[in-house]
Design a protein around this motif. Structure first.
Motif, PDB file in Angstrom:
ATOM      1  N   ASP A 106       0.854  -1.183   0.000  1.00 25.52           N
ATOM      2  CA  ASP A 106       0.000   0.000   0.000  1.00 25.52           C
ATOM      3  C   ASP A 106       0.891   1.234   0.000  1.00 25.52           C
ATOM      4  OD1 ASP A 106      -1.821   2.048   0.439  1.00 25.52           O
ATOM      5  OD2 ASP A 106      -3.087   0.817   1.727  1.00 25.52           O
ATOM      6  N   PHE A 107       1.174   1.746  -1.184  1.00 25.65           N
ATOM      7  CA  PHE A 107       2.107   2.866  -1.327  1.00 25.65           C
ATOM      8  C   PHE A 107       1.618   4.098  -0.576  1.00 25.65           C
ATOM      9  CE2 PHE A 107       3.571   6.704  -3.441  1.00 25.65           C
ATOM     10  CZ  PHE A 107       4.947   6.501  -3.453  1.00 25.65           C
ATOM     11  N   GLN A 108       0.325   4.411  -0.679  1.00 31.24           N
ATOM     12  CA  GLN A 108      -0.204   5.615  -0.048  1.00 31.24           C
ATOM     13  C   GLN A 108      -0.137   5.532   1.473  1.00 31.24           C
ATOM     14  OE1 GLN A 108      -4.115   5.818  -1.846  1.00 31.24           O
ATOM     15  NE2 GLN A 108      -3.401   7.238  -3.428  1.00 31.24           N
ATOM     16  N   ALA A 109      -0.520   4.392   2.022  1.00 31.89           N
ATOM     17  CA  ALA A 109      -0.455   4.232   3.471  1.00 31.89           C
ATOM     18  C   ALA A 109       0.995   4.314   3.952  1.00 31.89           C
ATOM     19  CB  ALA A 109      -1.078   2.904   3.886  1.00 31.89           C
ATOM     20  N   ASN A 110       1.905   3.719   3.199  1.00 31.09           N
ATOM     21  CA  ASN A 110       3.323   3.780   3.569  1.00 31.09           C
ATOM     22  C   ASN A 110       3.839   5.211   3.508  1.00 31.09           C
ATOM     23  OD1 ASN A 110       5.881   2.545   4.257  1.00 31.09           O
ATOM     24  ND2 ASN A 110       6.516   2.980   2.160  1.00 31.09           N
ATOM     25  N   ALA A 111       3.323   6.010   2.548  1.00 27.74           N
ATOM     26  CA  ALA A 111       3.724   7.415   2.451  1.00 27.74           C
ATOM     27  C   ALA A 111       3.309   8.175   3.709  1.00 27.74           C
ATOM     28  CB  ALA A 111       3.098   8.056   1.225  1.00 27.74           C
ATOM     29  N   ILE A 112       2.136   7.841   4.264  1.00 22.76           N
ATOM     30  CA  ILE A 112       1.698   8.464   5.510  1.00 22.76           C
ATOM     31  C   ILE A 112       2.602   8.019   6.659  1.00 22.76           C
ATOM     32  CG2 ILE A 112      -0.194   8.581   7.181  1.00 22.76           C
ATOM     33  CD1 ILE A 112      -2.122   8.372   4.815  1.00 22.76           C
ATOM     34  N   GLY A 113       3.018   6.754   6.617  1.00 17.62           N
ATOM     35  CA  GLY A 113       3.972   6.274   7.614  1.00 17.62           C
ATOM     36  C   GLY A 113       5.272   7.051   7.551  1.00 17.62           C
ATOM     37  N   TRP A 114       5.750   7.289   6.341  1.00 18.48           N
ATOM     38  CA  TRP A 114       6.963   8.085   6.150  1.00 18.48           C
ATOM     39  C   TRP A 114       6.768   9.508   6.670  1.00 18.48           C
ATOM     40  CZ3 TRP A 114      11.849   7.421   5.678  1.00 18.48           C
ATOM     41  CH2 TRP A 114      12.370   6.300   5.018  1.00 18.48           C
ATOM     42  N   LEU A 115       5.598  10.093   6.364  1.00 19.99           N
ATOM     43  CA  LEU A 115       5.308  11.462   6.802  1.00 19.99           C
ATOM     44  C   LEU A 115       5.334  11.548   8.327  1.00 19.99           C
ATOM     45  CD1 LEU A 115       4.371  14.374   6.289  1.00 19.99           C
ATOM     46  CD2 LEU A 115       2.011  13.524   6.285  1.00 19.99           C
ATOM     47  N   GLY A 116       4.669  10.602   8.976  1.00 25.05           N
ATOM     48  CA  GLY A 116       4.637  10.617  10.432  1.00 25.05           C
ATOM     49  C   GLY A 116       6.014  10.455  11.045  1.00 25.05           C
ATOM     50  N   THR A 117       6.778   9.513  10.530  1.00 20.90           N
ATOM     51  CA  THR A 117       8.123   9.277  11.056  1.00 20.90           C
ATOM     52  C   THR A 117       9.010  10.499  10.847  1.00 20.90           C
ATOM     53  OG1 THR A 117       7.892   6.920  10.521  1.00 20.90           O
ATOM     54  CG2 THR A 117      10.111   7.718  10.997  1.00 20.90           C
ATOM     55  N   ALA A 118       8.900  11.125   9.670  1.00 18.30           N
ATOM     56  CA  ALA A 118       9.710  12.310   9.363  1.00 18.30           C
ATOM     57  C   ALA A 118       9.331  13.494  10.247  1.00 18.30           C
ATOM     58  CB  ALA A 118       9.552  12.681   7.893  1.00 18.30           C
ATOM     59  N   LEU A 119       8.045  13.684  10.487  1.00 19.14           N
ATOM     60  CA  LEU A 119       7.609  14.793  11.343  1.00 19.14           C
ATOM     61  C   LEU A 119       8.087  14.593  12.780  1.00 19.14           C
ATOM     62  CD1 LEU A 119       3.947  15.471  10.113  1.00 19.14           C
ATOM     63  CD2 LEU A 119       5.937  16.982   9.890  1.00 19.14           C
ATOM     64  N   VAL A 120       7.964  13.369  13.275  1.00 13.06           N
ATOM     65  CA  VAL A 120       8.443  13.092  14.634  1.00 13.06           C
ATOM     66  C   VAL A 120       9.956  13.298  14.704  1.00 13.06           C
ATOM     67  CG1 VAL A 120       8.709  11.326  16.413  1.00 13.06           C
ATOM     68  CG2 VAL A 120       6.563  11.490  15.149  1.00 13.06           C
ATOM     69  N   ALA A 121      10.671  12.868  13.669  1.00 10.40           N
ATOM     70  CA  ALA A 121      12.129  13.046  13.640  1.00 10.40           C
ATOM     71  C   ALA A 121      12.495  14.532  13.638  1.00 10.40           C
ATOM     72  CB  ALA A 121      12.714  12.359  12.409  1.00 10.40           C
ATOM     73  N   ALA A 122      11.748  15.337  12.872  1.00 10.45           N
ATOM     74  CA  ALA A 122      12.031  16.772  12.798  1.00 10.45           C
ATOM     75  C   ALA A 122      11.798  17.447  14.146  1.00 10.45           C
ATOM     76  CB  ALA A 122      11.144  17.416  11.731  1.00 10.45           C
ATOM     77  N   VAL A 123      10.700  17.089  14.807  1.00 11.04           N
ATOM     78  CA  VAL A 123      10.396  17.669  16.113  1.00 11.04           C
ATOM     79  C   VAL A 123      11.420  17.197  17.150  1.00 11.04           C
ATOM     80  CG1 VAL A 123       8.667  17.777  17.951  1.00 11.04           C
ATOM     81  CG2 VAL A 123       7.944  17.893  15.567  1.00 11.04           C
ATOM     82  N   THR A 124      11.890  15.968  17.004  1.00  9.17           N
ATOM     83  CA  THR A 124      12.921  15.447  17.901  1.00  9.17           C
ATOM     84  C   THR A 124      14.213  16.238  17.756  1.00  9.17           C
ATOM     85  OG1 THR A 124      11.979  13.208  17.844  1.00  9.17           O
ATOM     86  CG2 THR A 124      14.283  13.408  18.496  1.00  9.17           C
ATOM     87  N   VAL A 125      14.575  16.584  16.532  1.00  9.13           N
ATOM     88  CA  VAL A 125      15.783  17.389  16.301  1.00  9.13           C
ATOM     89  C   VAL A 125      15.676  18.723  17.022  1.00  9.13           C
ATOM     90  CG1 VAL A 125      17.106  18.645  14.550  1.00  9.13           C
ATOM     91  CG2 VAL A 125      16.378  16.299  14.117  1.00  9.13           C
ATOM     92  N   LEU A 126      14.474  19.281  17.048  1.00  4.35           N
ATOM     93  CA  LEU A 126      14.260  20.565  17.728  1.00  4.35           C
ATOM     94  C   LEU A 126      14.231  20.413  19.247  1.00  4.35           C
ATOM     95  CD1 LEU A 126      11.488  22.055  15.397  1.00  4.35           C
ATOM     96  CD2 LEU A 126      13.939  22.603  15.414  1.00  4.35           C
ATOM     97  N   GLY A 127      14.181  19.160  19.719  1.00  2.00           N
ATOM     98  CA  GLY A 127      14.154  18.923  21.156  1.00  2.00           C
ATOM     99  C   GLY A 127      12.794  19.138  21.790  1.00  2.00           C
ATOM    100  N   GLU A 128      11.739  19.171  20.975  1.00  2.00           N
ATOM    101  CA  GLU A 128      10.380  19.416  21.472  1.00  2.00           C
ATOM    102  C   GLU A 128       9.679  18.084  21.739  1.00  2.00           C
ATOM    103  OE1 GLU A 128       9.298  22.263  22.263  1.00  2.00           O
ATOM    104  OE2 GLU A 128      10.754  23.599  21.318  1.00  2.00           O
ATOM    105  N   PHE A 129      10.070  17.428  22.808  1.00  2.00           N
ATOM    106  CA  PHE A 129       9.538  16.100  23.090  1.00  2.00           C
ATOM    107  C   PHE A 129       8.062  16.122  23.505  1.00  2.00           C
ATOM    108  CE2 PHE A 129      14.146  15.856  24.141  1.00  2.00           C
ATOM    109  CZ  PHE A 129      14.504  15.077  23.057  1.00  2.00           C
ATOM    110  N   ASP A 130       7.616  17.265  24.032  1.00  2.00           N
ATOM    111  CA  ASP A 130       6.203  17.387  24.396  1.00  2.00           C
ATOM    112  C   ASP A 130       5.303  17.324  23.167  1.00  2.00           C
ATOM    113  OD1 ASP A 130       6.807  17.578  27.053  1.00  2.00           O
ATOM    114  OD2 ASP A 130       6.760  19.768  27.123  1.00  2.00           O
TER     115      ASP A 130
END
Length: 277
Positions: free
Chosen positions: A55-79
């Motif tokens: 399921d390419f589309q569902a996997n793309a959402i998985g990628w989006l979620g992982t990337a957003l969490v990674a970006a927020v983690t880089v900023l140190g905003e764990f909340d």
């Protein structure tokens, strides 16, 4: 010395230097490393489980979620990182249910995103976070190394023959004892008054790291692959190298969060809580 062994040694040294230097300096450098591990773990997870093919589309959402969490983690905003992790885990679980897709999708989002969050949160910004991260490394690395050598030297009954035929109970016990000794020694050198607490935490983390190792072995056996990828010359993939570390960090992070909630101090240093400070 064979070329393959030489390559393995060189790449292992490079990896160790990168990890230890970034751990020492902490800050955004370590958070970038944690985020990179998170993204690479999702890449390998999705490749092993063939999520894009199913399921390419569902996997793309998985990628989006992982990337957003990674970006927020880089900023140190764990909340914000933790709610995002939960939102995308639930969202991908709903998508998998509605589209009759793979339940490996929400599992991959949760596993990979929590990997980055837990690593970065334990390291934190202060010297106590550095001590806590070195403590975790000592437990995991000593467990992994001694489990291998003790298992080969002593042998005996298999730990989980259907999942990982090479692992033995003797290796698991030897690795656990070594992990507890190494972790306790590292903690006591830095904080002599930490007491029996760190030995108990080291025991928990050592067992968790071995569970993580077995889990990745199960995942690869389930999908018929030898290595999680070929990203690291001579070592396979990132998941092959951080499977035990990831599960140990999961345990350390969740324990520290639980202790912070119990004390009513969500802003407490997770590293300090982990070391009983």
């Amino acid at each position: 010395m064979s070329e393959e062994l030489r390559l393995r040694i060189v790449s292992g040294i490079v990896l160790a230097v990168v990890v230890l230097v970034s751990t020492w300096y902490g800050g955004i450098g370590f958070r970038l490393l944690a985020a990179a591990i998170s993204l690479l773990v999702y890449y390998e997870w999705s490749t092993i489980t063939k999520l894009a093919e199913k399921d390419f589309q569902a996997n793309a959402i998985g990628w989006l979620g992982t990337a957003l969490v990674a970006a927020v983690t880089v900023l140190g905003e764990f909340d914000y990182a933790i709610p995002l992790l939960l939102i995308f885990t639930v969202l991908t679980a709903i998508l998998s249910g509605l589209r009759r897709g793979s339940w490996w999708l929400p599992g991959g989002v949760f596993y990979s995103a929590l990997s980055g969050i837990s690593l970065a949160a334990i390291r934190g910004e202060d010297s106590v976070g550095l001590a806590a991260m070195l403590f975790v490394f000592a437990v995991v690395w000593a467990t992994d190394i001694l489990a291998y050598f003790v298992g080969r030297a002593v042998g005996g009954p298999k730990l989980a023959p259907k999942i990982s035929p090479g692992k033995t109970w003797s290796g698991a016990i030897g690795g656990t004892i070594s992990g507890v000794i190494a972790g306790t020694a590292v903690a006591l050198v830095q904080f002599p008054n930490t007491g029996i607490w760190v030995a108990c935490i080291a025991l928990l983390l050592s067992v968790s790291s071995q569970v993580g190792d077995l889990f990745e072995s199960f995942l690869k056996r389930r999908f018929g692959v030898k290595d999680s990828s070929r990203l690291i010359p001579g070592h396979g993939g990132v998941m092959d190298r951080v499977d035990g570390l990831v599960f140990a960090c999961f345990a350390a992070f969740l324990l520290a969060i639980g202790l912070a909630a119990t004390r009513g101090d969500p802003a407490a240093s997770l590293g300090g809580l982990l070391l009983g400070l």
